[in-house]
Write an enzyme that holds these catalytic residues in place. Structure first.
Site, mmCIF file in Angstrom:
data_model
loop_
_atom_site.group_PDB
_atom_site.id
_atom_site.type_symbol
_atom_site.label_atom_id
_atom_site.label_comp_id
_atom_site.label_asym_id
_atom_site.label_seq_id
_atom_site.Cartn_x
_atom_site.Cartn_y
_atom_site.Cartn_z
ATOM 1 C CE1 TYR A 26 -1.798 -2.750 -7.825
ATOM 2 C CE2 TYR A 26 -2.651 -4.755 -8.806
ATOM 3 C CZ TYR A 26 -1.585 -3.945 -8.464
ATOM 4 O OH TYR A 26 -0.301 -4.341 -8.755
ATOM 5 C CE LYS A 72 -3.682 2.166 2.624
ATOM 6 N NZ LYS A 72 -4.344 2.281 3.911
HETATM 7 C C1 COA Z 1 0.356 -7.584 -4.258
HETATM 8 C C2 COA Z 1 1.411 -7.135 -3.260
HETATM 9 C C3 COA Z 1 2.256 -6.019 -3.871
HETATM 10 C C4 COA Z 1 0.712 -6.604 -1.999
HETATM 11 O O1 COA Z 1 1.701 -6.136 -1.100
HETATM 12 P P1 COA Z 1 1.502 -6.240 0.480
HETATM 13 O O2 COA Z 1 2.634 -5.521 1.117
HETATM 14 O O3 COA Z 1 1.292 -7.648 0.873
HETATM 15 O O4 COA Z 1 0.134 -5.454 0.662
HETATM 16 P P2 COA Z 1 -0.317 -4.593 1.951
HETATM 17 O O5 COA Z 1 0.110 -5.293 3.188
HETATM 18 O O6 COA Z 1 0.138 -3.187 1.788
HETATM 19 O O7 COA Z 1 -1.897 -4.665 1.812
HETATM 20 C C5 COA Z 1 -2.727 -3.501 1.728
HETATM 21 C C6 COA Z 1 -4.169 -3.957 1.797
HETATM 22 O O8 COA Z 1 -4.464 -4.821 0.674
HETATM 23 C C7 COA Z 1 -4.858 -6.108 1.146
HETATM 24 N N1 COA Z 1 -4.242 -7.098 0.270
HETATM 25 C C8 COA Z 1 -2.929 -7.380 0.132
HETATM 26 N N2 COA Z 1 -2.764 -8.336 -0.809
HETATM 27 C C9 COA Z 1 -3.997 -8.668 -1.248
HETATM 28 C C10 COA Z 1 -4.485 -9.584 -2.213
HETATM 29 N N3 COA Z 1 -3.661 -10.383 -2.907
HETATM 30 N N4 COA Z 1 -5.826 -9.647 -2.411
HETATM 31 C C11 COA Z 1 -6.667 -8.832 -1.726
HETATM 32 N N5 COA Z 1 -6.263 -7.946 -0.790
HETATM 33 C C12 COA Z 1 -4.945 -7.868 -0.561
HETATM 34 C C13 COA Z 1 -4.343 -6.203 2.582
HETATM 35 O O9 COA Z 1 -5.114 -7.089 3.344
HETATM 36 C C14 COA Z 1 -4.468 -4.771 3.045
HETATM 37 O O10 COA Z 1 -5.820 -4.503 3.389
HETATM 38 P P3 COA Z 1 -6.184 -3.412 4.518
HETATM 39 O O11 COA Z 1 -5.648 -2.080 4.036
HETATM 40 O O12 COA Z 1 -7.673 -3.460 4.579
HETATM 41 O O13 COA Z 1 -5.492 -3.869 5.770
HETATM 42 C C15 COA Z 1 2.302 -8.313 -2.814
HETATM 43 O O14 COA Z 1 1.494 -9.334 -2.296
HETATM 44 C C16 COA Z 1 3.168 -8.888 -3.929
HETATM 45 O O15 COA Z 1 4.253 -8.393 -4.204
HETATM 46 N N6 COA Z 1 2.679 -9.975 -4.557
HETATM 47 C C17 COA Z 1 3.464 -10.687 -5.571
HETATM 48 C C18 COA Z 1 3.632 -9.872 -6.827
HETATM 49 C C19 COA Z 1 2.294 -9.490 -7.447
HETATM 50 O O16 COA Z 1 1.397 -10.306 -7.562
HETATM 51 N N7 COA Z 1 2.205 -8.203 -7.858
HETATM 52 C C20 COA Z 1 1.033 -7.668 -8.490
HETATM 53 C C21 COA Z 1 1.083 -7.903 -9.945
HETATM 54 S S1 COA Z 1 -0.390 -7.251 -10.784
#
Ligand code: COA
Length: 159
Positions: free
Chosen positions: A139, A109
Site C-alpha cells: 500500500y 496495483k
Molecule cells: C496484496 C496483494 C493484493 C498484492 O497483489 P499483487 O498482484 O501481488 O501485487 P502487484 O504485483 O500489483 O505489486 C505491486 C507492487 O507492490 C509490491 N508488493 C506486492 N505485494 C507486496 C507485499 N506483500 N509487500 C510489499 N510489497 C509488495 C510489488 O513488488 C510491486 O512493487 P513494484 O511496483 O515496485 O514492482 C496480493 O498479494 C494478495 O491478494 N494477497 C492476499 C490477500 C491480502 O493479503 N490482501 C490484503 C489485505 S489488507
C-alpha cells in the site's frame, strides 16, 4: 506497449499457449458470483464468512471492483476489492485480493488504481484502509501513508 499493459487495455490477447492469461477486464457490477468470490478468498487462506453477510456487504458497498481473466465467453474472477463511503468525503477500501496464480505481476496495483479512480471520480478525497502487516509496503508503494500526523486506527470488539 508492454505485455501487461496490452492485457489490461484489452488491445491484444496473448497467443502463448502456455500462458494462463488471456484478457484482463475490470467490472464494477455488484452481480458477483459469491461462490467464485469465496473460492478466491479461500485461495489466499482467508477465513470463510457467511455468504448472506458477504452479499449484504457487497450490496451496501459504495463501490465494488472485480477483476476477471476473460477468454472467449468465459470469465474467471481473479481479483476483488470494495469500498464503503459516506458518499461525500471519506471512503474505506476492504477485501483487496488477487488470486495467488496472478500475484506479483502488477494485478494488485492495477486493481487498487482502478478502485481509487472510481472513488476519485465520485470526488472522494479521503481514502483509508486497514493493512495486514505483511502488505503495508504494497500500500505504501501506492501512496498510502501509515499514521499520518500520528493519527492511529482504533478498534472496538465485543467482549
Ligand atoms: C496484496 C496483494 C493484493 C498484492 O497483489 P499483487 O498482484 O501481488 O501485487 P502487484 O504485483 O500489483 O505489486 C505491486 C507492487 O507492490 C509490491 N508488493 C506486492 N505485494 C507486496 C507485499 N506483500 N509487500 C510489499 N510489497 C509488495 C510489488 O513488488 C510491486 O512493487 P513494484 O511496483 O515496485 O514492482 C496480493 O498479494 C494478495 O491478494 N494477497 C492476499 C490477500 C491480502 O493479503 N490482501 C490484503 C489485505 S489488507
Amino acid at each position: 506497449m508492454s505485455f501487461w499493459k496490452r492485457l489490461f487495455t484489452g488491445v491484444e490477447t496473448t497467443t502463448d499457449s502456455d500462458s494462463v492469461y488471456d484478457r484482463i477486464v475490470f467490472s464494477t457490477n455488484r452481480e458477483i458470483d459469491l461462490y467464485e468470490l469465496e473460492e478466491l478468498c479461500d485461495a489466499v487462506g482467508w477465513s470463510r464468512r457467511p455468504l448472506r453477510k458477504v452479499k449484504k456487504a457487497i450490496e451496501h458497498s459504495f463501490c465494488v471492483v472485480s477483476m476477471y481473466n476473460q477468454s472467449n465467453d468465459f470469465k474467471h474472477l481473479i481479483g476483488f476489492a470494495r469500498a464503503t463511503s459516506d458518499h461525500a468525503f471519506n471512503a474505506t477500501i476492504w477485501d483487496v485480493v488477487v488470486h495467488p496464480e496472478y500475484q506479483g505481476k502488477g494485478m494488485g496495483k492495477a486493481l487498487m488504481e482502478k478502485i481509487i479512480d472510481e472513488l476519485r471520480a465520485e470526488d472522494i478525497s479521503n481514502i483509508t484502509l486497514f493493512a495486514d502487516p505483511h502488505v503495508v509496503d504494497f500500500y505504501r508503494r501506492l501512496g498510502f501513508v501509515a499514521d499520518p500526523e500520528g493519527i492511529r486506527g482504533m478498534f472496538w470488539y465485543p467482549e
